[in-house]
Design a protein around this motif. Structure first.
Motif, PDB file in Angstrom:
ATOM      1  N   SER A   1      70.293 -67.688 -21.946  1.00  0.00           N
ATOM      2  CA  SER A   1      69.946 -66.307 -21.645  1.00  0.00           C
ATOM      3  C   SER A   1      68.432 -66.143 -21.757  1.00  0.00           C
ATOM      4  O   SER A   1      67.819 -66.685 -22.672  1.00  0.00           O
ATOM      5  CB  SER A   1      70.645 -65.354 -22.624  1.00  0.00           C
TER       6      SER A   1
ATOM      7  N   ALA B   1      76.701 -66.459 -13.392  1.00  0.00           N
ATOM      8  CA  ALA B   1      75.662 -65.788 -14.170  1.00  0.00           C
ATOM      9  C   ALA B   1      75.952 -64.295 -14.242  1.00  0.00           C
ATOM     10  O   ALA B   1      76.717 -63.755 -13.440  1.00  0.00           O
ATOM     11  CB  ALA B   1      74.290 -66.006 -13.537  1.00  0.00           C
TER      12      ALA B   1
ATOM     13  N   TRP C   1      73.620 -60.732 -14.421  1.00  0.00           N
ATOM     14  CA  TRP C   1      72.304 -60.089 -14.340  1.00  0.00           C
ATOM     15  C   TRP C   1      72.457 -58.680 -14.874  1.00  0.00           C
ATOM     16  O   TRP C   1      73.385 -57.959 -14.498  1.00  0.00           O
ATOM     17  CB  TRP C   1      71.830 -60.035 -12.887  1.00  0.00           C
TER      18      TRP C   1
ATOM     19  N   GLU D   1      65.006 -56.957 -17.659  1.00  0.00           N
ATOM     20  CA  GLU D   1      65.894 -57.799 -16.851  1.00  0.00           C
ATOM     21  C   GLU D   1      66.417 -58.904 -17.762  1.00  0.00           C
ATOM     22  O   GLU D   1      65.640 -59.577 -18.438  1.00  0.00           O
ATOM     23  CB  GLU D   1      65.123 -58.388 -15.676  1.00  0.00           C
TER      24      GLU D   1
ATOM     25  N   TRP E   1      69.037 -62.264 -17.793  1.00  0.00           N
ATOM     26  CA  TRP E   1      69.867 -63.213 -17.049  1.00  0.00           C
ATOM     27  C   TRP E   1      70.617 -64.056 -18.063  1.00  0.00           C
ATOM     28  O   TRP E   1      70.016 -64.608 -18.991  1.00  0.00           O
ATOM     29  CB  TRP E   1      69.001 -64.116 -16.168  1.00  0.00           C
TER      30      TRP E   1
ATOM     31  N   THR F   1      60.584 -67.324 -12.617  1.00  0.00           N
ATOM     32  CA  THR F   1      61.604 -66.377 -13.025  1.00  0.00           C
ATOM     33  C   THR F   1      60.966 -65.012 -13.202  1.00  0.00           C
ATOM     34  O   THR F   1      59.774 -64.882 -13.426  1.00  0.00           O
ATOM     35  CB  THR F   1      62.272 -66.805 -14.345  1.00  0.00           C
TER      36      THR F   1
END
Length: 165
Positions: free
Chosen positions: A6, A100, A102, A117, A119, A143
């Motif tokens: 993460s 994944a 988001w 954000e 992930w 990223t």
């Protein structure tokens, strides 16, 4: 080498949380912000983001192209938007499985919105070497460009957006 499961980053955007949420929660517009997304198609009813909304996203990074199927898991206007990627494929997302999640969180701050954000790698069954190889090829180490692109677009003056102005 074990992979990172993460990652997150935040940025302050000089816009109200409701506006930032509206822009980020539209899967068909994600290609405006994401460095690899080339747009999405909502499957079924399209009336703004809602929990259960399913969409397919087209992605490209370098020579790699892939399509994902995603389901919205959180749609709290001005607060939180999240979706999980649960199928992937070259032209169509034929291979099901957890890929994944988001998530975008929106927090009002003085003069704007802090957008976070997050992930999360849901590929628990993938061997680390395979996931790491795919990630290096797909992201090339870049990223969170989504946040910078979103900030630039929402903070652009109308004259910046319209070359005719």
């Amino acid at each position: 080498m074990p992979r990172t499961m993460s990652v997150s980053d935040s940025i302050v955007v000089l816009a109200e949380p409701s506006l930032v949420y509206d822009r980020l929660s539209d899967p068909t517009a994600m290609g405006n912000w994401s460095p690899e997304n080339r747009g999405a198609e909502v499957l079924g009813e399209r009336r703004g983001a809602y929990v259960g909304m399913v969409f397919e996203g087209r992605n490209k990074r370098g020579a790699m192209r892939w399509t994902t199927r995603c389901t919205v898991t959180a749609a709290d206007p001005g607060e939180r938007f999240a979706f999980r990627v649960h199928a992937i494929g070259a032209k169509r997302p034929r291979l099901p499985g957890a890929i994944a999640t988001w998530e975008y969180r929106f927090e009002a701050v003085d003069g704007g919105t802090r957008v976070t954000e997050i992930w999360t790698d849901d590929r628990r069954a993938w061997p680390d070497f395979l996931a790491n190889a795919f990630d290096r090829a797909a992201t090339r180490g870049h990223t969170f460009a989504t946040l910078q692109r979103l900030k630039a677009a929402l903070e652009a003056s109308p004259a910046d957006e319209d070359p005719q102005a």
